[in-house]
Design a protein around this motif. Structure first.
Motif, PDB file in Angstrom:
ATOM      1  N   CYS A   1     109.421   2.666  28.648  1.00  0.00           N
ATOM      2  CA  CYS A   1     110.180   1.857  29.596  1.00  0.00           C
ATOM      3  C   CYS A   1     109.898   0.366  29.387  1.00  0.00           C
ATOM      4  O   CYS A   1     110.810  -0.465  29.440  1.00  0.00           O
ATOM      5  CB  CYS A   1     109.803   2.268  31.016  1.00  0.00           C
TER       6      CYS A   1
ATOM      7  N   ASN B   1     103.011  12.641  29.409  1.00  0.00           N
ATOM      8  CA  ASN B   1     104.424  12.375  29.698  1.00  0.00           C
ATOM      9  C   ASN B   1     104.566  11.111  30.531  1.00  0.00           C
ATOM     10  O   ASN B   1     105.424  10.255  30.258  1.00  0.00           O
ATOM     11  CB  ASN B   1     105.014  13.582  30.429  1.00  0.00           C
ATOM     12  N   TRP B   2     103.748  10.995  31.562  1.00  0.00           N
ATOM     13  CA  TRP B   2     103.799   9.830  32.443  1.00  0.00           C
ATOM     14  C   TRP B   2     103.487   8.547  31.679  1.00  0.00           C
ATOM     15  O   TRP B   2     104.202   7.543  31.796  1.00  0.00           O
ATOM     16  CB  TRP B   2     102.791  10.035  33.582  1.00  0.00           C
TER      17      TRP B   2
ATOM     18  N   THR C   1     103.753   8.020  28.424  1.00  0.00           N
ATOM     19  CA  THR C   1     104.804   7.758  27.449  1.00  0.00           C
ATOM     20  C   THR C   1     106.039   7.166  28.108  1.00  0.00           C
ATOM     21  O   THR C   1     106.685   6.265  27.555  1.00  0.00           O
ATOM     22  CB  THR C   1     105.182   9.058  26.710  1.00  0.00           C
ATOM     23  N   ALA C   2     106.384   7.666  29.295  1.00  0.00           N
ATOM     24  CA  ALA C   2     107.554   7.141  30.003  1.00  0.00           C
ATOM     25  C   ALA C   2     107.369   5.664  30.341  1.00  0.00           C
ATOM     26  O   ALA C   2     108.274   4.847  30.145  1.00  0.00           O
ATOM     27  CB  ALA C   2     107.800   7.959  31.267  1.00  0.00           C
TER      28      ALA C   2
ATOM     29  N   GLN D   1     115.957  14.081  35.015  1.00  0.00           N
ATOM     30  CA  GLN D   1     115.176  13.479  33.939  1.00  0.00           C
ATOM     31  C   GLN D   1     113.868  14.224  33.713  1.00  0.00           C
ATOM     32  O   GLN D   1     113.445  14.426  32.569  1.00  0.00           O
ATOM     33  CB  GLN D   1     114.905  12.010  34.260  1.00  0.00           C
TER      34      GLN D   1
ATOM     35  N   SER E   1     112.719  15.885  30.380  1.00  0.00           N
ATOM     36  CA  SER E   1     111.498  15.339  29.800  1.00  0.00           C
ATOM     37  C   SER E   1     110.480  16.436  29.489  1.00  0.00           C
ATOM     38  O   SER E   1     109.832  16.425  28.448  1.00  0.00           O
ATOM     39  CB  SER E   1     110.895  14.310  30.767  1.00  0.00           C
TER      40      SER E   1
END
Length: 475
Positions: free
Chosen positions: A245, A237-238, A240-241, A201, A205
């Motif tokens: 989620c 990125n962190w 947004t994840a 992932q 990503s």
């Protein structure tokens, strides 16, 4: 995995691409002639991923084209006429739900297995051809054309995610979904597949080991601060994840709640209408009484001669089922879209436009990694024509992609996903780390001469914009 694997590899690829001013193949040939295979492996892996990743774009177009109607075709279960001219809901749809039924029986029209192709689905084939045509139009002029498109594909998804975030938190069962997300299951950490999935992932990503990041950063100004870019993109990125989620699990909780309630209603109907228990009817046998008195004792009732049977109802199992596979977007979110009422077609169009922007942004980077490697090879005059290279890549990928429009197409996508984008990416990244750490040397400070640094044209689109296409990958 993001901090241990993602950030260092992201920094490595951005830095080496910006320093060498070459694509993936050229970079690793320059590090050491015997490492040229690493660049070739990146290009081949990107090519394989591009082939099946476009299947997701194809499915998005299929749903988008079906969104221009009300009610939406996945809002209700279809009916069928049985003996005695009795109209009833299709049993399979009654059990699985309308969104699942539409996905498997209408969109995919899935066959029983990989060994049963079941012919070409012509509607899906048209969507495949159209999706590759769109990709070609966006990349035919090289990085300048794809860079302008990415401005939109990188920002539009945040707007749609925010809308669904607000709507998702107001739905019934959203709390159950969020609790499921926040409840750790430590036994999964003991399984290698969990760590492989996490590593894969991160690769998708960030777009690591595909060669696309090296290609994009090679167009960056030579004095650009890649360390700052790597930290910023990683933290974004962190965030947004986690944000995405939260949206996903809130809506998963809503869908699981609907499935659980429908299951309970079915069992109550069997008890009252078919078994006709004395003193009980749909009014007196409420859901609360069912859970208290009947839920644990269903096995004692004799269903002989009745064409209905009790179903096993479990909220936890429904949540687990909703978290698996490509159906996450095409089953779970479509259920939430139906709840928007008369405006659901509009929100369906917006949602699948968002998925298209995410998918296309990632597809551009994947194809660019292959194309830039071909440009750097310069083995024939025709590779200098970007429109021709793009046409050959898109055309060949489309030909292989006809596997995905068969009745067994979803199985082929799963096969490509399992073998084309997991272990190959990890092996390529390992070779890159060894190449920079022990062959090139991390303590080297020599700079390339100015003529070599200026060999690439530098477009106005900054690197960070291109990275968003990778960062928001929906794999």
């Amino acid at each position: 995995m993001l901090f241990v694997e993602g950030m260092p590899l992201l920094y490595l690829e951005l830095a080496i691409g910006q320093k060498m001013r070459l694509g993936s193949l050229g970079v690793w040939n320059k590090v050491h002639p015997l490492m040229g295979g690493v660049g070739l492996a990146s290009a081949v892996t990107s090519y394989m991923v591009a082939i099946y990743y476009n299947a997701i774009i194809m499915w998005c177009f299929f749903y988008l084209f079906h969104s221009f109607q009300y009610p939406l075709p996945w809002a209700e279960c279809p009916t069928e006429i049985v003996e005695g001219n009795i109209t009833r809901i299709v049993p399979e749809c009654d059990v699985a739900g309308p969104t699942s039924y539409f996905w498997y029986r209408v969109a995919l029209d899935a066959s029983p297995g990989l060994d049963q192709p079941d012919g070409i689905k012509w509607k899906m084939m048209l969507c495949l051809l159209f999706s590759w045509f769109v990709v070609y139009l966006c990349i035919c002029k090289g990085i300048k054309s794809s860079g302008k498109v990415v401005y939109f594909t990188a920002t539009f998804p945040y707007v749609v995610l925010t809308i669904f975030f607000i709507r998702g938190l107001t739905l019934r069962g959203a709390t159950a979904g969020l609790m499921h997300m926040l409840t750790p299951k430590m036994e999964y950490l003991m399984t290698p597949q969990c760590w492989l999935d996490a590593a894969t992932q991160i690769f998708f990503s960030f777009g690591l080991a595909f060669g696309g990041l090296i290609a994009f950063s090679s167009y960056n100004p030579s004095k650009n601060n890649v360390e700052k870019d790597a930290i910023f993109v990683s933290l974004t990125n962190w965030f947004t994840a986690i944000y995405a989620c939260t949206v996903i699990f809130a809506i998963m909780g809503f869908k699981a709640t609907l499935m659980f309630e429908h299951c309970v209603e079915h069992n109550i109907e069997v008890l009252t209408d078919y078994l006709q228990l004395p003193g009980w009817n749909k009014t007196t046998l409420t859901t609360e009484i069912y859970h208290e008195r009947f839920e644990q004792n269903l096995t004692q009732y004799n269903l002989t001669g009745i064409d209905r049977e009790f179903r096993h109802c479990s909220m936890e199992e429904d949540l687990e089922k909703g978290a698996e596979g490509t159906g996450l977007a095409f089953i779970v979110f479509t259920q939430a879209i139906v709840e928007f009422g008369p405006s659901s077609p509009f929100w369906s169009i917006v949602f699948f436009l968002m998925l298209l922007s995410l998918g296309l942004g990632s597809e551009f980077g994947t194809i660019e990694g292959v194309a830039t490697s071909l440009y750097d090879l310069d083995f024939h005059p025709w590779v200098r024509k970007k429109w021709l290279v793009s046409a050959v890549l898109c055309g060949s990928c489309c030909m292989v992609g006809f596997l995905f429009v068969l009745g067994s197409g979803s199985y082929w996508v799963a096969l490509f996903d399992s073998f084309a984008g997991s272990f190959p990416l990890i092996l390529v990244a390992l070779a890159e780390t060894v190449g920079v750490g022990w062959i090139y040397g991390v303590d080297r400070s020599d700079m390339l001469d100015s003529e070599e640094c200026d060999q690439r044209a530098m477009p106005s689109t900054p690197l960070i914009t291109h990275l968003h296409g990778h960062r928001l990958n929906t794999h």
